[in-house]
Design a protein around this motif. Structure first.
Motif, mmCIF file in Angstrom:
data_model
loop_
_atom_site.group_PDB
_atom_site.id
_atom_site.type_symbol
_atom_site.label_atom_id
_atom_site.label_comp_id
_atom_site.label_asym_id
_atom_site.label_seq_id
_atom_site.Cartn_x
_atom_site.Cartn_y
_atom_site.Cartn_z
ATOM 1 N N ASP A 66 -24.018 -11.513 24.551
ATOM 2 C CA ASP A 66 -22.719 -11.669 25.062
ATOM 3 C C ASP A 66 -22.722 -12.234 26.463
ATOM 4 O O ASP A 66 -21.978 -12.945 26.980
ATOM 5 C CB ASP A 66 -22.262 -10.026 25.275
ATOM 6 C CG ASP A 66 -21.749 -9.645 24.040
ATOM 7 O OD1 ASP A 66 -21.504 -10.350 22.664
ATOM 8 O OD2 ASP A 66 -21.391 -8.453 23.789
ATOM 9 N N ILE A 67 -23.872 -11.852 27.369
ATOM 10 C CA ILE A 67 -23.922 -12.414 28.647
ATOM 11 C C ILE A 67 -24.453 -13.877 28.723
ATOM 12 O O ILE A 67 -24.239 -14.432 29.734
ATOM 13 C CB ILE A 67 -24.987 -11.425 29.518
ATOM 14 C CG1 ILE A 67 -24.320 -10.079 29.534
ATOM 15 C CG2 ILE A 67 -25.076 -11.942 30.925
ATOM 16 C CD1 ILE A 67 -25.187 -9.119 29.985
ATOM 17 N N SER A 70 -30.850 -16.257 27.855
ATOM 18 C CA SER A 70 -31.736 -17.400 26.767
ATOM 19 C C SER A 70 -32.996 -16.519 26.677
ATOM 20 O O SER A 70 -33.497 -15.843 27.542
ATOM 21 C CB SER A 70 -31.891 -18.715 27.631
ATOM 22 O OG SER A 70 -32.505 -18.502 28.974
ATOM 23 N N GLY A 71 -33.541 -16.932 25.593
ATOM 24 C CA GLY A 71 -34.999 -16.394 25.234
ATOM 25 C C GLY A 71 -34.814 -14.956 24.828
ATOM 26 O O GLY A 71 -35.922 -14.455 24.419
ATOM 27 N N ARG A 72 -33.608 -14.537 24.290
ATOM 28 C CA ARG A 72 -33.531 -13.091 24.018
ATOM 29 C C ARG A 72 -34.338 -12.667 22.621
ATOM 30 O O ARG A 72 -34.658 -11.741 22.278
ATOM 31 C CB ARG A 72 -31.912 -12.497 24.108
ATOM 32 C CG ARG A 72 -31.275 -13.616 22.934
ATOM 33 C CD ARG A 72 -29.817 -13.082 23.116
ATOM 34 N NE ARG A 72 -28.835 -13.857 22.454
ATOM 35 C CZ ARG A 72 -28.727 -15.320 22.900
ATOM 36 N NH1 ARG A 72 -28.820 -15.506 24.038
ATOM 37 N NH2 ARG A 72 -27.702 -15.979 22.046
ATOM 38 N N SER A 73 -34.113 -13.891 21.945
ATOM 39 C CA SER A 73 -34.860 -13.541 20.290
ATOM 40 C C SER A 73 -36.415 -13.206 20.454
ATOM 41 O O SER A 73 -36.836 -12.785 19.414
ATOM 42 C CB SER A 73 -34.548 -14.641 19.419
ATOM 43 O OG SER A 73 -35.206 -15.946 20.098
ATOM 44 N N ALA A 83 -34.299 -8.219 31.707
ATOM 45 C CA ALA A 83 -33.652 -9.402 31.715
ATOM 46 C C ALA A 83 -31.990 -9.083 31.883
ATOM 47 O O ALA A 83 -31.198 -9.550 32.763
ATOM 48 C CB ALA A 83 -33.491 -10.060 30.392
ATOM 49 N N LEU A 84 -31.480 -7.800 31.242
ATOM 50 C CA LEU A 84 -30.224 -7.448 31.509
ATOM 51 C C LEU A 84 -29.875 -6.987 32.873
ATOM 52 O O LEU A 84 -28.910 -7.165 33.533
ATOM 53 C CB LEU A 84 -29.969 -6.207 30.411
ATOM 54 C CG LEU A 84 -29.522 -6.674 28.948
ATOM 55 C CD1 LEU A 84 -29.385 -5.547 28.170
ATOM 56 C CD2 LEU A 84 -28.309 -7.628 28.904
ATOM 57 N N ARG A 85 -30.926 -6.044 33.271
ATOM 58 C CA ARG A 85 -30.842 -5.596 34.691
ATOM 59 C C ARG A 85 -30.928 -6.669 35.755
ATOM 60 O O ARG A 85 -30.199 -6.770 36.747
ATOM 61 C CB ARG A 85 -31.783 -4.667 34.915
ATOM 62 C CG ARG A 85 -31.426 -3.200 34.157
ATOM 63 C CD ARG A 85 -32.401 -2.081 35.012
ATOM 64 N NE ARG A 85 -31.721 -0.969 33.984
ATOM 65 C CZ ARG A 85 -32.681 -0.051 33.861
ATOM 66 N NH1 ARG A 85 -33.967 -0.224 33.623
ATOM 67 N NH2 ARG A 85 -32.181 1.139 33.074
ATOM 68 N N ASN A 86 -31.696 -7.707 35.355
ATOM 69 C CA ASN A 86 -31.731 -8.794 36.473
ATOM 70 C C ASN A 86 -30.823 -10.019 36.540
ATOM 71 O O ASN A 86 -30.847 -10.734 37.170
ATOM 72 C CB ASN A 86 -33.268 -9.530 36.604
ATOM 73 C CG ASN A 86 -34.168 -8.228 37.015
ATOM 74 O OD1 ASN A 86 -33.987 -7.619 37.856
ATOM 75 N ND2 ASN A 86 -35.195 -8.439 36.415
#
Length: 87
Positions: A66-67, A70-73, A83-86
């Motif tokens: 949603d945000i 990139s590279g989340r997979s 990554a979400l916190r930063n």
């Protein structure tokens, strides 16, 4: 090429407290700046969302999607949380 201005934090103490509690940089800045603005009256309580550590990996992945992180997979649960916190 124009340089991008660094965002300004108007209430550094509130910003740091929110970051220590796990809020993202974006969220902490938004709340800190709103509290420093007399024209705004943000709630001091905030939401009731559970900490990221209690979320499933799939839920963290969806939030990252949603945000637009990139590279989340290729990320594991801990990496997604970071990554979400930063963001």
């Amino acid at each position: 090429m124009a340089k991008r201005a660094k965002p300004r934090i108007k209430d550094a103490d509130t910003y740091e407290a929110l970051r220590d509690q796990g809020a993202s940089k974006e969220k902490a800045a938004r709340i800190a700046n709103a509290q420093a603005n007399d024209a705004m009256n943000p709630s001091k309580k905030g939401g009731k969302a559970s900490p990221y550590e209690e979320w499933t990996k799939d839920a963290l992945y969806e939030r990252a999607q949603d945000i637009g992180i990139s590279g989340r997979s290729k990320m594991n649960k801990d990496q997604l949380i970071k990554a979400l916190r930063n963001h």
